[in-house]
Enzyme design. Sequence first.
Site, PDB file in Angstrom:
ATOM      1  N   HIS A 106      16.402   0.829  21.812  1.00 57.07           N
ATOM      2  CA  HIS A 106      16.618   0.380  20.433  1.00 57.07           C
ATOM      3  C   HIS A 106      17.102   1.541  19.571  1.00 57.07           C
ATOM      4  O   HIS A 106      16.300   2.325  19.045  1.00 57.07           O
ATOM      5  CB  HIS A 106      15.306  -0.180  19.874  1.00 57.07           C
ATOM      6  CG  HIS A 106      15.459  -0.910  18.576  1.00 57.07           C
ATOM      7  ND1 HIS A 106      14.715  -2.029  18.270  1.00 57.07           N
ATOM      8  CD2 HIS A 106      16.244  -0.693  17.498  1.00 57.07           C
ATOM      9  CE1 HIS A 106      15.046  -2.461  17.057  1.00 57.07           C
ATOM     10  NE2 HIS A 106      15.973  -1.659  16.573  1.00 57.07           N
ATOM     11  N   HIS A 116      20.126   2.861  16.566  1.00 53.71           N
ATOM     12  CA  HIS A 116      21.211   2.573  15.621  1.00 53.71           C
ATOM     13  C   HIS A 116      22.154   3.767  15.572  1.00 53.71           C
ATOM     14  O   HIS A 116      21.795   4.819  15.055  1.00 53.71           O
ATOM     15  CB  HIS A 116      20.633   2.305  14.221  1.00 53.71           C
ATOM     16  CG  HIS A 116      19.740   1.106  14.193  1.00 53.71           C
ATOM     17  ND1 HIS A 116      20.214  -0.162  13.947  1.00 53.71           N
ATOM     18  CD2 HIS A 116      18.417   0.971  14.431  1.00 53.71           C
ATOM     19  CE1 HIS A 116      19.211  -1.031  14.011  1.00 53.71           C
ATOM     20  NE2 HIS A 116      18.109  -0.367  14.303  1.00 53.71           N
ATOM     21  N   ASP A 152      19.909  -7.857  14.790  1.00 50.98           N
ATOM     22  CA  ASP A 152      19.201  -6.721  14.227  1.00 50.98           C
ATOM     23  C   ASP A 152      18.290  -7.129  13.079  1.00 50.98           C
ATOM     24  O   ASP A 152      17.548  -8.083  13.207  1.00 50.98           O
ATOM     25  CB  ASP A 152      20.151  -5.598  13.814  1.00 50.98           C
ATOM     26  CG  ASP A 152      19.354  -4.319  13.649  1.00 50.98           C
ATOM     27  OD1 ASP A 152      18.829  -3.862  14.661  1.00 50.98           O
ATOM     28  OD2 ASP A 152      19.205  -3.851  12.518  1.00 50.98           O
ATOM     29  N   HIS A 200      14.876  -8.975  15.758  1.00 50.71           N
ATOM     30  CA  HIS A 200      13.833  -8.399  14.915  1.00 50.71           C
ATOM     31  C   HIS A 200      13.056  -9.588  14.355  1.00 50.71           C
ATOM     32  O   HIS A 200      13.655 -10.525  13.854  1.00 50.71           O
ATOM     33  CB  HIS A 200      14.433  -7.633  13.738  1.00 50.71           C
ATOM     34  CG  HIS A 200      15.019  -6.310  14.112  1.00 50.71           C
ATOM     35  ND1 HIS A 200      14.975  -5.227  13.274  1.00 50.71           N
ATOM     36  CD2 HIS A 200      15.664  -5.912  15.218  1.00 50.71           C
ATOM     37  CE1 HIS A 200      15.571  -4.194  13.863  1.00 50.71           C
ATOM     38  NE2 HIS A 200      16.004  -4.587  15.038  1.00 50.71           N
ATOM     39  N   ASN A 256      10.981  -1.093   8.734  1.00 54.86           N
ATOM     40  CA  ASN A 256      10.611  -2.482   8.953  1.00 54.86           C
ATOM     41  C   ASN A 256      10.583  -2.766  10.451  1.00 54.86           C
ATOM     42  O   ASN A 256      11.550  -2.442  11.132  1.00 54.86           O
ATOM     43  CB  ASN A 256      11.623  -3.424   8.284  1.00 54.86           C
ATOM     44  CG  ASN A 256      10.936  -4.488   7.456  1.00 54.86           C
ATOM     45  OD1 ASN A 256       9.730  -4.713   7.582  1.00 54.86           O
ATOM     46  ND2 ASN A 256      11.697  -5.167   6.625  1.00 54.86           N
ATOM     47  N   ASP A 279      13.847   2.751  17.723  1.00 57.24           N
ATOM     48  CA  ASP A 279      14.432   2.203  16.495  1.00 57.24           C
ATOM     49  C   ASP A 279      15.016   3.332  15.649  1.00 57.24           C
ATOM     50  O   ASP A 279      14.907   3.336  14.420  1.00 57.24           O
ATOM     51  CB  ASP A 279      13.410   1.379  15.698  1.00 57.24           C
ATOM     52  CG  ASP A 279      14.059   0.567  14.580  1.00 57.24           C
ATOM     53  OD1 ASP A 279      15.297   0.399  14.583  1.00 57.24           O
ATOM     54  OD2 ASP A 279      13.327   0.100  13.686  1.00 57.24           O
TER      55      ASP A 279
END
Length: 428
Positions: free
Chosen positions: A66, A68, A158, A185, A278, A305
Amino acid sequence: MPWSTDSLLIRGGRVIDPANDVDDLLDLLIDKGTVATLGRNLGAPAGTPVYEAAGLIVAPGFIDAHVHLREPGFEAKETIATGTAAAASGGICAVVAMPNTVPPPDCAAHLRMVTTRAAATGTVRVYPLGCITRGREGRRLAPLDKLARAGAVGFSDDGDPVTDPDLMQAALAQARTLGLPLSPHEELTPGRNAGPEAAPAFHGASPEAEEGMIARDLELVRLTGGHLHVAHVSTARGVALIRRAREAGLPVTCEATPHHLTLTQEALTRHGSNAKMNPPLRTSRDVEALCQGLRDGSIDVIATDHAPHTEAEKALPLDQAPCGIVGLETAVGLTLTHLVHAGALDLKTAVDRWSRQPARIFGLPGGRLNPGSPGDVTVLDLEREWTVDPERFRSKGRNTPFGGWPLRGKAVATIVGGCIVFQDSTNG
Ligand SMILES: [Zn+2]
């Protein structure tokens, strides 16, 4: 890719390969980018470079499920080049890239923007997720079959969960025929944590909102048989729901982040927006439940994340600053310090959660050291003591609550396709 055909002899390390039940002092020969042999006193063809691993742990290349990478669209936060360099320096050999880019990978051409760029500028392997819906808008399904053919290893919208249950059901049904997971998510309604430990000012997904979405999607899994991979589960009840579903035989997997495994919501008071993400940080009871889930296998993987933002964005008032923290360069150290050395997780299980399990969930070629597997290796020094210094990150993002944390245990070399793409400078 430049790293894919190198040869390397890794000598004298303690090899831990959970998929093959190996934990022994062995040499590992990587030949032309793939694992050739695991054994004692291995020879290598003349000219093969040697990495001396005595006193170190040699593990199948760690995979972060995970991440980004922000490119295309948000290159001020991160690029594929800087994000994968950060991965390498954190001991991560492959990343699963989240699709909240601009444009998002909601068609084959957009997905190929990521794979092409990764092949040109990536330090580690990049496996992209495709979008579940067009434009991540939750109205029409993206062409999942075309995305799969273009290289998507799964699907997600996402931070925007698919609120329409019919659409989610259709997506799960189609993902099943493609043999790929859906990784939503589960953060539905802006709410807030309750109770004495709750921090003011930031309204993240409430526990009930997260658990409600998980419960709904587990029901859709029951109806469709599609594989659901729950991203960053954060609550005790969320773990319990998933555990029960697995016991009932449903194809459900999930992940937990290093920050949800080590911090509680009080961190928000101390670190402000650098502890805002989050789902938000929860209570100590939730942290304990996540550790238990990781131990008993209800939680399959630790995933970061990794969510870089610019300093200006994170300097905004707490209620306006964007969610997310970076994680690629702290995850392995946190795992070793606060789970393995703390006695919450044994080393072999930790390696399993970082290698075999993410490979299994997303159908990736690595995660084990069988002959013919990718020559991807993470080398760990369990005793290395170091202090997190965000100024030294290779990531563009400095948004971490772990700056200044003393850690024990570190990835000291990252090997991708037989090529050493990172080596700790203090390790010779
Ligand atoms: Zn994310």
